[in-house]
Design a protein around this motif. Structure first.
Motif, mmCIF file in Angstrom:
data_model
loop_
_atom_site.group_PDB
_atom_site.id
_atom_site.type_symbol
_atom_site.label_atom_id
_atom_site.label_comp_id
_atom_site.label_asym_id
_atom_site.label_seq_id
_atom_site.Cartn_x
_atom_site.Cartn_y
_atom_site.Cartn_z
ATOM 1 N N GLN A 120 0.810 -1.222 0.000
ATOM 2 C CA GLN A 120 0.000 0.000 0.000
ATOM 3 C C GLN A 120 0.848 1.280 0.000
ATOM 4 O O GLN A 120 0.368 2.353 -0.332
ATOM 5 N N PHE A 121 2.110 1.156 0.403
ATOM 6 C CA PHE A 121 2.960 2.341 0.461
ATOM 7 C C PHE A 121 3.737 2.598 -0.834
ATOM 8 O O PHE A 121 4.495 3.549 -0.922
ATOM 9 N N LEU A 141 2.093 -7.310 7.948
ATOM 10 C CA LEU A 141 1.009 -6.610 8.620
ATOM 11 C C LEU A 141 1.681 -5.657 9.593
ATOM 12 O O LEU A 141 2.405 -6.094 10.491
ATOM 13 N N ASN A 142 1.447 -4.364 9.362
ATOM 14 C CA ASN A 142 2.090 -3.350 10.202
ATOM 15 C C ASN A 142 3.609 -3.524 10.276
ATOM 16 O O ASN A 142 4.204 -3.511 11.344
ATOM 17 N N GLU A 143 4.209 -3.751 9.142
ATOM 18 C CA GLU A 143 5.663 -3.891 9.002
ATOM 19 C C GLU A 143 6.232 -5.179 9.608
ATOM 20 O O GLU A 143 7.428 -5.422 9.553
ATOM 21 N N TYR A 240 10.248 15.324 14.029
ATOM 22 C CA TYR A 240 9.197 14.317 14.220
ATOM 23 C C TYR A 240 8.683 14.534 15.636
ATOM 24 O O TYR A 240 9.339 14.153 16.602
ATOM 25 N N GLY A 241 7.571 15.206 15.748
ATOM 26 C CA GLY A 241 7.069 15.581 17.076
ATOM 27 C C GLY A 241 8.017 16.570 17.726
ATOM 28 O O GLY A 241 8.404 17.556 17.095
ATOM 29 N N ASP A 242 8.435 16.281 18.948
ATOM 30 C CA ASP A 242 9.331 17.187 19.669
ATOM 31 C C ASP A 242 10.793 16.886 19.386
ATOM 32 O O ASP A 242 11.676 17.508 19.961
ATOM 33 N N ASN A 243 11.043 15.872 18.555
ATOM 34 C CA ASN A 243 12.426 15.466 18.291
ATOM 35 C C ASN A 243 12.812 15.728 16.844
ATOM 36 O O ASN A 243 11.969 15.721 15.953
ATOM 37 N N LEU A 276 19.741 12.074 17.523
ATOM 38 C CA LEU A 276 18.508 12.672 18.039
ATOM 39 C C LEU A 276 18.836 14.018 18.675
ATOM 40 O O LEU A 276 19.645 14.105 19.590
ATOM 41 N N ASP A 297 7.613 14.248 3.003
ATOM 42 C CA ASP A 297 6.345 13.908 2.366
ATOM 43 C C ASP A 297 5.464 15.162 2.310
ATOM 44 O O ASP A 297 4.571 15.361 3.129
#
Lengths: 369, 337
Positions: A120-121, A141-143, A240-243, A276, A297
């Motif tokens: 799907q990706f 399924l979910n990687e 990615y978020g706070d990181n 990080l 993306d």
């Protein structure tokens, strides 16, 4: 009576299957190629040529999670006792990553893929068409690998990533011939591209693979900068978020940028894994770095204004003020697919930003306006 | 006497929350001299690094969100505990947060976000609708199920059911959508944008004020619905008020900050234990400050860990022991110890 007939036919069907398998394993052999591929850059695989066989060995690089894997292609009967042997041309393989598909596509053997992880990706239309035509199965399924669909496709070889070693080892006990592919651990774009030779050997398309590599190598080396320009320092990507995950100074993408003359802002930070940083730290660094390279993306028409709308602090970044934000839309381009086998184009795109090439149309990277 | 104790507690909590706010704004994260932090807070814009102003503002805003969100969850938990007469009731346990999650998941992963529509506003509306829906279902069932423990189990089941629906959406979503949802699920006080902060704070403060207006009704409800009726409390109106206030508070926090667990259950327990008061005129503001304290303390820990610990992990590490302690204490009470 009905049941008696079924019982009569069952052994017959079973016999047909076994005889087919027998023919495939013992009577059809690979045609020994006169072409012997030579590995120049890649450190993650070796090709060993023996009398009547070729061994393809993949292995870990540096301190990465240790592994070694071997597949033997036999041109004569029972030459050695390697655990994983291929005696006929590959007709059915499974892939865990879309980067594997890029190599197969370049060699024109995409039709041999019978199962893939994360269909799907996939956004490449050629692959989607081919997959639809061949009714390729989803094996994850979910990687995580789903055992049943994978066993159903019955692949002759399963190209797997070594970071899911436990799952893959478990598959071995179920009779699946897996083979670790770790092209992403290579230290340079050319080394990563060179893995096409590995696939060339597996598919007996050594000449095609070597020609493909030689052409790209020639072009890459012609454009490659011998020195990095410290004035062209850059930070990388988005938070990615706070990181804020930034690639290791030894990573492929950083090497590509350095080959284009750019200097990585975090080049003195050690380690082979992604680094990080807190968003605050990169916000501070962003005010110093001259360039900002983003692979994300985002839509094709993504602009500087859109970028600043995501986080107001970006307007304080030196690169944003001077309009030196280099952008590659992973949604609009095939960066994570064809980018793997087109390092020379990635390099030219980046160089074109600092030293415009006459009449050149970039494919992946552009400056944000 | 009790009021005096409550005033001391209120002032102590207020001072602690302010100190934590100063710590969060001035000393955690990238190295910015505290004198410059104070200058920026005082409106000075000519600092050494242009990004400092933004960083300090960002720290201040996330601290305000942490205090408001923590406070709101604590109040929502308190009201639900009174309403269900169960000390383990809370927005997370009764499926209200799950309902909000379903709304958010539907917008992020279910294809309900139409091109051209305001994604953020739609997420908020869907989250509130999901939370209200979950609470309405729970209240409808509560008409037939009188046992509070059974109702609690119903709430838990509702939560599981909703989670199953979210999982179905998750499996069919694309990578970018699942990534966005996972990130939201980890919880963060930093995701409320500057343009949204006013709406968020107004939403939370109106919840606080409305619940203050309901304190008399809540005082009566502690002794049971019939007793409240006999005191002339309009229990139907109170019921509607409770639905709206708790849904808006829980959904508001869940939508903007993610499904933050444990604060809603743990704080009211602690406050009741420390305060010893049963007057909600005091308990409500105490809970707000207690929740605010836990909220900002969690954010300080998250930031001290360089964001390597997700918010939900930190609230669980703090909140879960408090809840276990409460359960043990309840058992002792029931056993007459």
């Amino acid at each position: 009576m009905k049941y008696a007939l079924i019982f009569l036919f069952l052994p017959a069907l079973s016999c047909v299957n076994h005889s087919d398998q027998h023919v495939q394993e013992n009577d059809i052999f690979l045609e020994d190629s006169e072409m012997k591929s030579e590995v120049k850059y890649a450190q993650g695989f070796e090709l060993k040529y023996g009398n009547g066989y070729t061994q393809v060995v993949t292995k870990s690089i540096d301190g990465n999670d240790s592994f070694q894997d071997t597949v033997q292609l036999n041109f004569k009967k029972n030459t050695t006792s390697a655990t994983k042997q291929i005696n006929s041309s590959l007709t059915s393989v499974n892939c865990q990553s879309s980067t594997h598909l890029a190599y197969l596509n370049a060699l024109g053997v995409l039709n041999t893929v019978s199962g893939h992880c994360g269909i799907q990706f996939i956004s490449n239309p050629t692959v989607i068409n081919e997959f639809n035509k061949n009714e390729v199965s989803e094996i994850c399924l979910n990687e995580s690998i789903s055992v049943e669909p994978l066993l159903t496709t019955n692949p002759e070889l399963f190209f797997a990533y070594p970071f899911s070693k436990e799952e893959v080892e478990d598959l071995k006990s179920k009779g699946v011939k897996s083979f670790y592919i770790a092209e992403y651990l290579e230290k340079s774009p050319l080394a990563r591209l060179e893995w096409i030779k590995l696939f060339g050997v597996l598919y007996q398309k050594e000449k095609l693979a070597s020609d493909f590599f030689d052409r790209a190598e020639q072009e890459y080396l012609a454009f490659k900068k011998d020195e990095i320009n410290l004035e062209q320092d850059f930070i990388f990507n988005l938070p990615y978020g706070d990181n804020w995950y930034t690639p290791s100074a030894n990573s492929l993408v950083v090497k590509l940028c350095e080959d284009a003359g750019f200097s990585y802002f975090y080049q003195n930070e050690k380690g082979t894994e992604n680094m990080l940083h807190t968003t605050e730290q990169v916000w501070l660094d962003g005010t110093q770095a001259n360039y900002w390279i983003i692979i994300a993306d985002r839509p094709a028409e993504f602009s500087l204004e859109d970028l600043v709308a995501e986080e107001e602090v970006y307007s304080t970044f030196k690169s944003v003020k001077n309009k030196k934000v280099i952008f590659c839309s992973s949604a609009d381009t095939d960066y994570f697919f064809s980018g793997v086998i087109e390092p020379e184009i990635l390099l030219k795109d980046l160089i074109n930003i600092t030293e415009p090439i006459d009449g050149y149309q970039p494919k992946y990277f552009r400056l944000l306006n | 006497m009790k009021s005096k104790r409550d005033i001391v507690l209120l002032v102590a909590l207020l001072i602690t929350v302010v100190l934590l706010l100063l710590l969060n704004v001035g000393f955690v994260g990238a190295d910015i001299p505290f004198s410059d932090v104070l200058s920026i807070l005082g409106g000075e814009s000519s600092v050494e690094n242009p990004s400092w102003t933004y960083i300090v503002e960002h720290r201040l805003l996330r601290s305000v969100v942490a205090i408001s969100a923590g406070g709101a969850l604590a109040i929502a938990g308190l009201i639900l505990q009174v309403f269900f007469r169960n000390p383990l009731a809370g927005p997370g346990v009764l499926g209200i947060s799950s309902g909000a999650s379903l709304g958010v998941a539907a917008v992020i992963m279910g294809g309900f976000a139409q091109q051209g529509t305001d994604h953020a506003n739609m997420t908020v509306m869907a989250g509130i609708a999901g939370a209200c829906g979950a609470l309405f279902i729970l209240l409808f069932i509560s008409r037939y199920v009188k046992n509070q423990l059974t109702l609690l189990v119903v709430g838990l089941m509702l939560g599981y059911f909703v989670s199953a629906l979210v999982n179905i959406m998750f499996l069919s979503a694309d990578q970018a959508e699942t990534r966005e949802y996972v990130l939201w699920g980890l919880g963060s006080f930093a995701d409320v944008k500057r343009t949204e902060i006013l709406t968020f704070v107004i939403l939370m403060c109106s919840g606080l004020l409305t619940s203050m207006f309901m304190s008399k009704g809540l005082n009566a409800l502690v002794l049971g619905s019939d007793y409240a009726k006999s005191l002339g409390i309009n229990t139907k109106l109170l019921r509607v008020g409770i639905i709206i206030v708790t849904s808006v508070l829980a959904a508001g926090v869940t939508v903007y900050c993610g499904p933050i667990s444990f604060i809603g259950i743990a704080v009211p327990q602690l406050i009741r234990l420390i305060s010893k008061s049963s007057n909600h005129v005091w308990i409500i503001p105490l809970c707000f400050l207690g929740g605010g304290f836990l909220g900002i303390a969690s954010d300080v820990i998250v930031r001290f860990s360089d964001n390597s610990l997700p918010l939900n992990t930190v609230t669980a590490l703090i909140g879960a022991p408090i809840i276990i302690w409460t359960i043990i204490k309840m058992n002792k009470s029931f056993a007459g110890i």
